[in-house]
Design a protein around this motif. Sequence first.
Motif, PDB file in Angstrom:
ATOM      1  N   LEU A 140      -4.450   4.733  -8.614  1.00 15.23           N
ATOM      2  CA  LEU A 140      -3.287   5.567  -8.352  1.00 15.23           C
ATOM      3  C   LEU A 140      -3.800   6.929  -7.916  1.00 15.23           C
ATOM      4  O   LEU A 140      -4.633   7.523  -8.601  1.00 15.23           O
ATOM      5  CB  LEU A 140      -2.448   5.708  -9.626  1.00 15.23           C
TER       6      LEU A 140
ATOM      7  N   VAL B 137       0.795   7.544  -5.734  1.00 15.21           N
ATOM      8  CA  VAL B 137       0.928   6.376  -4.877  1.00 15.21           C
ATOM      9  C   VAL B 137      -0.196   5.389  -5.160  1.00 15.21           C
ATOM     10  O   VAL B 137      -1.287   5.766  -5.576  1.00 15.21           O
ATOM     11  CB  VAL B 137       0.940   6.735  -3.371  1.00 15.21           C
TER      12      VAL B 137
ATOM     13  N   ASN C 244       3.873  11.804 -10.639  1.00 14.19           N
ATOM     14  CA  ASN C 244       4.082  10.928  -9.497  1.00 14.19           C
ATOM     15  C   ASN C 244       2.782  10.687  -8.752  1.00 14.19           C
ATOM     16  O   ASN C 244       1.873  11.517  -8.785  1.00 14.19           O
ATOM     17  CB  ASN C 244       5.107  11.526  -8.536  1.00 14.19           C
TER      18      ASN C 244
ATOM     19  N   ASP D  35      -0.055  12.706  -7.011  1.00 18.13           N
ATOM     20  CA  ASP D  35       0.445  13.719  -6.080  1.00 18.13           C
ATOM     21  C   ASP D  35      -0.064  15.098  -6.468  1.00 18.13           C
ATOM     22  O   ASP D  35      -0.071  15.464  -7.650  1.00 18.13           O
ATOM     23  CB  ASP D  35       1.976  13.743  -6.072  1.00 18.13           C
TER      24      ASP D  35
ATOM     25  N   ASN E  86       0.857  -1.195   0.000  1.00 21.29           N
ATOM     26  CA  ASN E  86       0.000   0.000   0.000  1.00 21.29           C
ATOM     27  C   ASN E  86       0.888   1.238   0.000  1.00 21.29           C
ATOM     28  O   ASN E  86       1.962   1.246   0.607  1.00 21.29           O
ATOM     29  CB  ASN E  86      -0.908   0.026   1.228  1.00 21.29           C
ATOM     30  N   SER E  87       0.449   2.257  -0.692  1.00 24.23           N
ATOM     31  CA  SER E  87       1.163   3.536  -0.804  1.00 24.23           C
ATOM     32  C   SER E  87       2.496   3.417  -1.542  1.00 24.23           C
ATOM     33  O   SER E  87       3.362   4.271  -1.385  1.00 24.23           O
ATOM     34  CB  SER E  87       1.375   4.184   0.565  1.00 24.23           C
ATOM     35  N   ALA E  88       2.663   2.368  -2.360  1.00 28.24           N
ATOM     36  CA  ALA E  88       3.879   2.244  -3.169  1.00 28.24           C
ATOM     37  C   ALA E  88       3.978   3.432  -4.120  1.00 28.24           C
ATOM     38  O   ALA E  88       2.974   3.916  -4.644  1.00 28.24           O
ATOM     39  CB  ALA E  88       3.860   0.940  -3.959  1.00 28.24           C
ATOM     40  N   SER E  89       5.171   3.897  -4.341  1.00 31.96           N
ATOM     41  CA  SER E  89       5.407   5.014  -5.258  1.00 31.96           C
ATOM     42  C   SER E  89       5.218   4.554  -6.703  1.00 31.96           C
ATOM     43  O   SER E  89       5.797   3.556  -7.122  1.00 31.96           O
ATOM     44  CB  SER E  89       6.830   5.537  -5.053  1.00 31.96           C
TER      45      SER E  89
END
Length: 147
Positions: free
Chosen positions: A128, A117, A115, A131, A91-94
């Motif tokens: 996704l 997460v 970008n 950002d 979870n919250s992987a870039s």
Amino acid sequence: MNRHDLMTDHSVMINHGSGVLVNGMTKDYTYVLTAKHVILEKNTVKKKDGSFINILDIFEHENKLIDCAILKIDYQPDVFQQTHYVEKLPNSASLMLIGYPDKRRDAHVEIKHQNGVLVEVVDNSFVLSADGIPPKDIILGMSGGGV
């Protein structure tokens, strides 16, 4: 080659959308993965250097609810893949979405790297979160781009 350069080299413009080059298991052709809604009656695939790629065939997903298409194009010798299974990412992987937004089509730098997460994975699909939560006009045209 870093992931930024690899993603840039494998990104293409398809009409008013984006796509990603994918190698086949042959030297007869290469594929482009994209969103079905960017496909028109007459289509163009443009590389980052401004050259165009010949389209051999188009395959749209038969399920109207799945916005996916594959273009079969002339062989592109410099295409290779790095595959990552989204189900195995934390979870919250870039993540990074890459494509050609309409607002940049006439700019010196046409490509955009957005970008974000990983928010969730459900039924082979993922969400996704970009950002900065960019407004629609900033990312319009990135449909079909690679992640």
